[in-house]
Structures are given as C-alpha cells and as structure tokens.
Design an enzyme around this catalytic site. Structure first.
Site, PDB file in Angstrom:
ATOM      1  N   HIS A   1     -77.352 -37.964 -80.087  1.00  0.00           N
ATOM      2  CA  HIS A   1     -76.122 -38.234 -79.344  1.00  0.00           C
ATOM      3  C   HIS A   1     -76.512 -38.872 -78.011  1.00  0.00           C
ATOM      4  O   HIS A   1     -77.350 -38.336 -77.274  1.00  0.00           O
ATOM      5  CB  HIS A   1     -75.325 -36.955 -79.130  1.00  0.00           C
ATOM      6  CG  HIS A   1     -74.777 -36.384 -80.403  1.00  0.00           C
ATOM      7  ND1 HIS A   1     -74.768 -35.036 -80.683  1.00  0.00           N
ATOM      8  CD2 HIS A   1     -74.215 -36.999 -81.475  1.00  0.00           C
ATOM      9  CE1 HIS A   1     -74.224 -34.836 -81.868  1.00  0.00           C
ATOM     10  NE2 HIS A   1     -73.878 -36.017 -82.369  1.00  0.00           N
ATOM     11  N   GLY A   2     -75.915 -40.017 -77.720  1.00  0.00           N
ATOM     12  CA  GLY A   2     -76.335 -40.794 -76.563  1.00  0.00           C
ATOM     13  C   GLY A   2     -76.236 -40.074 -75.240  1.00  0.00           C
ATOM     14  O   GLY A   2     -77.010 -40.360 -74.318  1.00  0.00           O
TER      15      GLY A   2
ATOM     16  N   GLU B   1     -80.490 -26.666 -80.019  1.00  0.00           N
ATOM     17  CA  GLU B   1     -79.681 -26.863 -78.813  1.00  0.00           C
ATOM     18  C   GLU B   1     -80.524 -26.356 -77.651  1.00  0.00           C
ATOM     19  O   GLU B   1     -80.767 -25.155 -77.519  1.00  0.00           O
ATOM     20  CB  GLU B   1     -78.360 -26.102 -78.917  1.00  0.00           C
ATOM     21  CG  GLU B   1     -77.491 -26.508 -80.097  1.00  0.00           C
ATOM     22  CD  GLU B   1     -76.766 -27.824 -79.869  1.00  0.00           C
ATOM     23  OE1 GLU B   1     -76.782 -28.309 -78.715  1.00  0.00           O
ATOM     24  OE2 GLU B   1     -76.183 -28.354 -80.825  1.00  0.00           O
TER      25      GLU B   1
ATOM     26  N   HIS C   1     -80.736 -31.328 -79.279  1.00  0.00           N
ATOM     27  CA  HIS C   1     -79.371 -31.551 -78.790  1.00  0.00           C
ATOM     28  C   HIS C   1     -79.144 -30.742 -77.513  1.00  0.00           C
ATOM     29  O   HIS C   1     -79.991 -29.940 -77.114  1.00  0.00           O
ATOM     30  CB  HIS C   1     -78.354 -31.140 -79.856  1.00  0.00           C
ATOM     31  CG  HIS C   1     -78.406 -31.969 -81.103  1.00  0.00           C
ATOM     32  ND1 HIS C   1     -77.462 -32.916 -81.414  1.00  0.00           N
ATOM     33  CD2 HIS C   1     -79.291 -31.987 -82.130  1.00  0.00           C
ATOM     34  CE1 HIS C   1     -77.754 -33.486 -82.557  1.00  0.00           C
ATOM     35  NE2 HIS C   1     -78.879 -32.937 -83.025  1.00  0.00           N
TER      36      HIS C   1
ATOM     37  N   ASN D   1     -74.209 -37.737 -86.293  1.00  0.00           N
ATOM     38  CA  ASN D   1     -74.380 -36.432 -86.928  1.00  0.00           C
ATOM     39  C   ASN D   1     -73.174 -36.054 -87.787  1.00  0.00           C
ATOM     40  O   ASN D   1     -73.001 -34.878 -88.126  1.00  0.00           O
ATOM     41  CB  ASN D   1     -74.617 -35.343 -85.882  1.00  0.00           C
ATOM     42  CG  ASN D   1     -75.410 -34.175 -86.448  1.00  0.00           C
ATOM     43  OD1 ASN D   1     -76.215 -34.337 -87.367  1.00  0.00           O
ATOM     44  ND2 ASN D   1     -75.184 -32.986 -85.909  1.00  0.00           N
ATOM     45  N   ARG D   2     -72.367 -37.019 -88.113  1.00  0.00           N
ATOM     46  CA  ARG D   2     -71.273 -36.849 -89.089  1.00  0.00           C
ATOM     47  C   ARG D   2     -71.318 -37.987 -90.104  1.00  0.00           C
ATOM     48  O   ARG D   2     -70.379 -38.167 -90.866  1.00  0.00           O
ATOM     49  CB  ARG D   2     -69.906 -36.862 -88.383  1.00  0.00           C
ATOM     50  CG  ARG D   2     -69.724 -35.854 -87.262  1.00  0.00           C
ATOM     51  CD  ARG D   2     -69.749 -34.418 -87.751  1.00  0.00           C
ATOM     52  NE  ARG D   2     -69.396 -33.495 -86.689  1.00  0.00           N
ATOM     53  CZ  ARG D   2     -70.259 -33.007 -85.807  1.00  0.00           C
ATOM     54  NH1 ARG D   2     -71.543 -33.384 -85.857  1.00  0.00           N
ATOM     55  NH2 ARG D   2     -69.863 -32.158 -84.866  1.00  0.00           N
TER      56      ARG D   2
ATOM     57  N   TYR E   1     -69.937 -23.072 -86.350  1.00  0.00           N
ATOM     58  CA  TYR E   1     -68.770 -23.907 -86.658  1.00  0.00           C
ATOM     59  C   TYR E   1     -69.178 -24.884 -87.755  1.00  0.00           C
ATOM     60  O   TYR E   1     -70.286 -25.421 -87.720  1.00  0.00           O
ATOM     61  CB  TYR E   1     -68.257 -24.652 -85.415  1.00  0.00           C
ATOM     62  CG  TYR E   1     -69.206 -25.672 -84.836  1.00  0.00           C
ATOM     63  CD1 TYR E   1     -69.205 -26.996 -85.264  1.00  0.00           C
ATOM     64  CD2 TYR E   1     -70.121 -25.300 -83.847  1.00  0.00           C
ATOM     65  CE1 TYR E   1     -70.081 -27.930 -84.725  1.00  0.00           C
ATOM     66  CE2 TYR E   1     -71.000 -26.228 -83.303  1.00  0.00           C
ATOM     67  CZ  TYR E   1     -70.972 -27.537 -83.750  1.00  0.00           C
ATOM     68  OH  TYR E   1     -71.850 -28.455 -83.230  1.00  0.00           O
TER      69      TYR E   1
ATOM     70  N   GLU F   1     -76.928 -37.006 -74.658  1.00  0.00           N
ATOM     71  CA  GLU F   1     -77.815 -35.844 -74.655  1.00  0.00           C
ATOM     72  C   GLU F   1     -79.258 -36.358 -74.573  1.00  0.00           C
ATOM     73  O   GLU F   1     -79.954 -36.472 -75.572  1.00  0.00           O
ATOM     74  CB  GLU F   1     -77.590 -35.001 -75.915  1.00  0.00           C
ATOM     75  CG  GLU F   1     -76.159 -34.470 -76.016  1.00  0.00           C
ATOM     76  CD  GLU F   1     -75.856 -33.794 -77.348  1.00  0.00           C
ATOM     77  OE1 GLU F   1     -76.820 -33.578 -78.132  1.00  0.00           O
ATOM     78  OE2 GLU F   1     -74.684 -33.484 -77.617  1.00  0.00           O
TER      79      GLU F   1
END
Length: 575
Positions: free
Chosen positions: A144-145, A330, A248, A208-209, A308, A147
């Site tokens: 993710h840009g 994370e 992440h 990531n999806r 989640y 992060e």
C-alpha cells in the site's frame, strides 16, 4: 562562499549513510573546527545552498563574526533527519548495496508498475543467483503506497545482514542456508502519488484485493489483474518460496491465513496448516517486546478472517497457489510515522524479522527425492498426515522444505505417479530441523498399481552411513476400495542430506526411536547411490537374460518334441 559549499558537500556525503543523528554530531564537530581555523573572507554577505529543496545552510558574516545556520523545514509531521527515500533514491540505495555487498547479493527486477517503475528485488545469499537445494524466503514492503515503513526496514535488514555476515551466527545462518529476497516497494506509484501518497496503485486499485481468491471468483481472470499483481504472481510461480511475509501499517500484529471466509463472516477461518501458521506468527510476535504483549490480540497474533474478512488478498493466494506460507505483518499502529522514528521501529522489529527467516531452517523437514533406478531427482508430492496441503519437490534437485509446528510427531510421505509411495514417521524437535530423504522405486506399468505401498523394514543402514531403508514390494488387490485405501498410505526412505551441516535426526518406527548423526554428503555417498542404482539396473538385466534363456529352452523342447512325433508317424506309415 567556498567554506559553506565545502560544508554542504561534507554534510551530504555523511548523511547518505542514512543515519542523521550520527551524521549531525559529526557535522557539528567539523563546523566548529572549520570556523575556528578558516573564517570567511567575505564581509556582511549571506550565502545559501539548498539540497533537494529540503535542507538549507546559511552563513552570515558581520563585523568579522561568522554565524552558520542549518534550516530544517517541516515536512508534514516529520523533520529532515532520517527521511523516507523516494523511488529514485530507493533504487540508488539498492544499487549501492548490490555493489558494496556483491559477494552475498544481486539486484534484479520482477517487472514494472502501472506507470513503468521497476519492481526491484535484492537477493541475499552466499550464492546469489544460483539454484541451490535451499529454502527461499521473501519480504514484500510498501504494498500500500501510504505505508512506507517496509521500504526502510527492508533496506536496514539488508545492511545488517551484510555487516554481520560471518560475525553473527544468525546472519551467517540466513545467508548460508536461505535465499532471501527483499522487495522494498510493490507499489511505487502509490507511494509517489501527488499531492499525497495513495493506498492504491496508479489505477486506484487496492493490490491486496486484486489476487484470485477462493471465495471471490470475480478475480479469477488473471489477464485482468493489475501489472503489479501479475508480476508478483509470476515471481511466486518462478521461485519456489517456502515462506514469506508482507509488511503493512495500521496495527501491531502478525496476521495469518485464511483472510477470507464463506459468506463474508467475521469468524476464524481455519486453513490446513493452521497450527504451523500460529507457530510462525508466534515466532515473529515473541521476539517483539510490544507485539507479544498486545491487549487487542492475544499473543500478538490473529487469524485474518477472525479480525476482519478480506478477499483478493496476496496472503491466501501465496498459500493456495504458491505453496508458500505467508504472513501479513502489521508493524506499526500509526501509518507513515515520522522518519525520525524509523531507527526505533527497526530496533524493535530487527530480531523478529531475522528469526522469521531463520524459522524456514529451524522449524522444517528438509530432504530430497530421487529415483532408485537412475538416481535422478524427482518432483514428487510431499504430504503430511492430517494436513491436507501437499507441496511439490523441486524439479532441479528434488529438494523440499516443509514447515511444521515443532515438538510434534508427523508422518511425511513422498509420492509420484509411476513410483511406489513411501512414508516415514518423524518427531520434529524444537528449533532443530529434521532431514528426511526418499528413494522411490518405479512401479509396474499398470494403472492399478500406481500407488503401491511399501513397508520399511529398516530405517537406518549403519553400514553405509546413509539413511536408506530397503524393503520388499507388497502388492494389494486392485479393487476400487483397495486403491482408495492405498492413496492414504505412504512410505519413505531417508537418503541424502541437503543441508550444509550435520543435524540430529529423530525418526520413529513402530513406537521406537532411532537417533544418529547425519554425515556430510561426500563423494563416497554419491558413489553408494550410483552403486545402488547400478545394482538395481543389473538385477533387471539379469532378469531379462533369464527370461530370454527360459524362452529359448522352451522353444528347443517344443521343437524336439515335434520332431519325435513326426518320426513316429512316419514309422507307422511305412509299416
């Protein structure tokens, strides 16, 4: 003017080492000394030099009094100390590393981003670029840009390994026995997005999806995946990774599969390797003093779907399609923390990052699979009892590296179409690998006997020093029920030793234990294997010769009998 310029150049050279605090103190000492010995000649004049629009050094002389000011402008909520490298600086840093540490590294690209930025990877190994029968591990940062911590931590990890190789046992273990691949930025376009960094890529897609998913069939068309996603999938398929992790931000926890669940429910989604994943996540968390004490996540770990559910994630795709056990790490509650905190965060995660890579050696069963006839490696299927997730040995060496939760007993199986399957029970100790190799004998060319079962009569052969079990062939009835039962049965024979140093091996057989030191794979071991293959081949040749002589004898007897019969009939007719 000349003095200020010299000071600026010195400051830039020192700061390129990525450590502003140490560089700052060295600059201050040099500035004090320089101003005492070489006062500026110009009077009542101000000179300013600027670097990248972020650093400003000003010198002013008034009445023979010199004043030097270092202006550090604010950038968001951070100051220019250590700073987040932009994409060009990141590439330059990786190139510099590959030159400085070329004895243990190589730099390569797995493809380009949507806007054409290369996706650079550093491989760290004692033989970078060579294929070896060793496990491969990858770290992926900046998926993710917005992060960016992973970009910095992976560069620091590479630096630490280079600086401590052959000095620190953990660094030496990783470099010598693992092929470690570091991708600092999977989403360079999102990182460089203006006016602020974006979570998504240049086409506003969350990477990531975007992976194919067992519960989200809309992603199954790989041609419609993003360039970054396709590059990752091709990379994972080309290198047989044993394990991996992506970095992440937004929490402090080690997340493991499955991320998705049926019906989009927030519930614990158990995967076949659940116990192994819990162990790997625990390895990372236990070596992080804050993560392991988490009040939100017990033990600092969580099942993805229990936290989640998400669909199209890279973690589940790695496991289901790449035979790679991946965690999602994370690493910081705050996204994009001030750059001044990078050093502190690195120190908190350093041991966790290292121990997770080392677990591919310590918490695994390693071995090779070869043919009993030719001695050639076999890309056999390796399965473990009660874990419905087989892996495949490599085609080049026939090596496999099966991660398992330590301290338990397992039955490991090697099977391949056209060969007798073999299996052996083992006990996997804590922080100690097991080496288990297999020799598979060809089965008859009959589809009803594709998976015949062999029973080991001996686990260790002390005469040869190799773990070789020789056993007779046992054929079962070729009924549908019998064939289904045979698919559940497997047998193994230990043979070679793919690791570079001896390891204790604990193998259980009929509720008994055998322990021994594994020898180095020397020339005499290879000769023993070749002799075994030659012996098997000679047996087949002798059998063919025997059958040929038997056929010749039967033909001779038959012809002789026919000649005698004809003579008798002629004698009767003559009378």
């Amino acid at each position: 003017m000349e003095t200020a310029t010299a000071l600026l150049l010195l400051f830039l050279c020192i700061c390129s080492s990525h450590g502003f605090n140490r560089a700052g103190s060295r600059v201050q000492a040099f500035v004090a000394e320089e101003l005492q010995t070489k006062p500026l000649e110009e009077d009542n004049e101000t000179h300013e030099q600027t670097w990248s629009g972020t650093l400003s050094i000003s010198s002013t002389t008034e009445n023979n009094q010199t004043k030097l000011e270092l202006a550090i402008p604010e950038v968001g909520n951070e100051t220019f100390g250590a700073h987040y490298l932009n994409n060009l600086e990141l590439e330059a840093a990786m190139r510099n590393f590959s030159e400085r540490c070329n004895h243990i590294s190589r730099l390569y690209s797995i493809g380009n981003s949507t806007l054409g930025s290369p996706l650079w990877v550093l491989e760290i190994s004692d033989k970078p670029g060579d294929l070896e029968p060793e496990p491969a591990f990858k770290y992926v940062g900046n998926m993710h840009g917005n992060e960016p911590l992973g970009r910095e931590l992976l560069l620091l990890l590479a630096d630490w390994l280079c600086d401590n190789y052959l000095r620190d046992p953990l660094a030496t273990l990783i470099v010598d026995k693992v092929h470690l691949h570091l991708l600092p930025s999977m989403n360079p376009d999102g990182f460089a997005a203006k006016p602020v960094a974006s979570r998504n890529n240049a086409q506003d897609v969350d990477l990531n999806r975007d992976f194919p998913d067992q519960f989200f069939l809309q992603n199954d068309n790989e041609e419609l995946r993003q360039p970054e996603t396709r590059a990752m999938m091709d990379w994972i398929r080309s290198i047989h990774f044993t394990a991996s992790a992506s970095l992440h931000e937004g929490a402090l926890v080690a997340n493991y599969p499955y991320d998705g669940s049926p019906g989009a429910r927030t519930t614990y989604a158990v995967c076949p390797d659940d116990e192994t994943f819990r162990h790997l996540a625990g390895v990372y968390s236990q070596h992080h003093m804050l993560m392991s004490k988490s009040k939100e996540f017990m033990g600092g770990i969580t099942n993805g779907a229990a936290w989640y559910p998400l669909y199209g994630g890279m973690q589940d795709w790695n496991y289901l399609h790449g035979e790679c056990l991946e965690l999602t790490l994370e690493i910081n509650v705050e996204k994009w923390p001030p750059a001044s905190q990078i050093s502190r965060i690195w120190n908190q995660h350093r041991l966790s990052l290292l121990e997770l890579v080392a677990s591919t050696i310590k918490s695994a069963v390693h071995g090779r699979v070869v043919s009993a006839v030719t001695g050639q490696p076999l890309a056999a299927t390796i399965s473990v009892n009660d874990i419905d997730h087989p892996i495949t040995a490599s085609l080049r060496f026939g090596d496999y590296h099966r991660l398992l939760a330590p301290g338990k007993s397992y039955e490991v199986t090697a099977s391949m179409m056209g060969y007798y399957s073999r299996s052996t029970p083992i006990l996997l100790p804590v922080d100690k690998p097991v080496t288990l190799d297999f020799i598979l004998e060809p089965a008859p060319n009959d589809r009803d006997f594709d998976h015949l079962h062999l029973q080991d009569s001996q686990v260790f052969n002390s005469m040869s020093g190799l773990n070789i079990g020789i056993s007779p062939v046992h054929k079962e009835q070729a009924t549908p029920a019998g064939k289904a039962e045979r698919l559940k049965k497997h047998v193994s024979r230990p043979l070679l030793k793919p690791l570079k140093e001896s390891q204790d091996v604990v193998v259980t057989q009929n509720s008994s234990k055998s322990q021994g030191k594994r020898p180095q794979l020397m020339e005499e071991d290879l000769l023993s294997i070749n002799n075994l293959a030659a012996h098997s081949t000679s047996q087949y040749l002798w059998m063919l010769a025997f059958l040929f002589m038997l056929a010749v004898s039967a033909t001779f007897v038959y012809v002789s009998h026919r000649i005698k019969v004809r003579r008798r009939w002629r004698q009767r007719l003559s009378k």
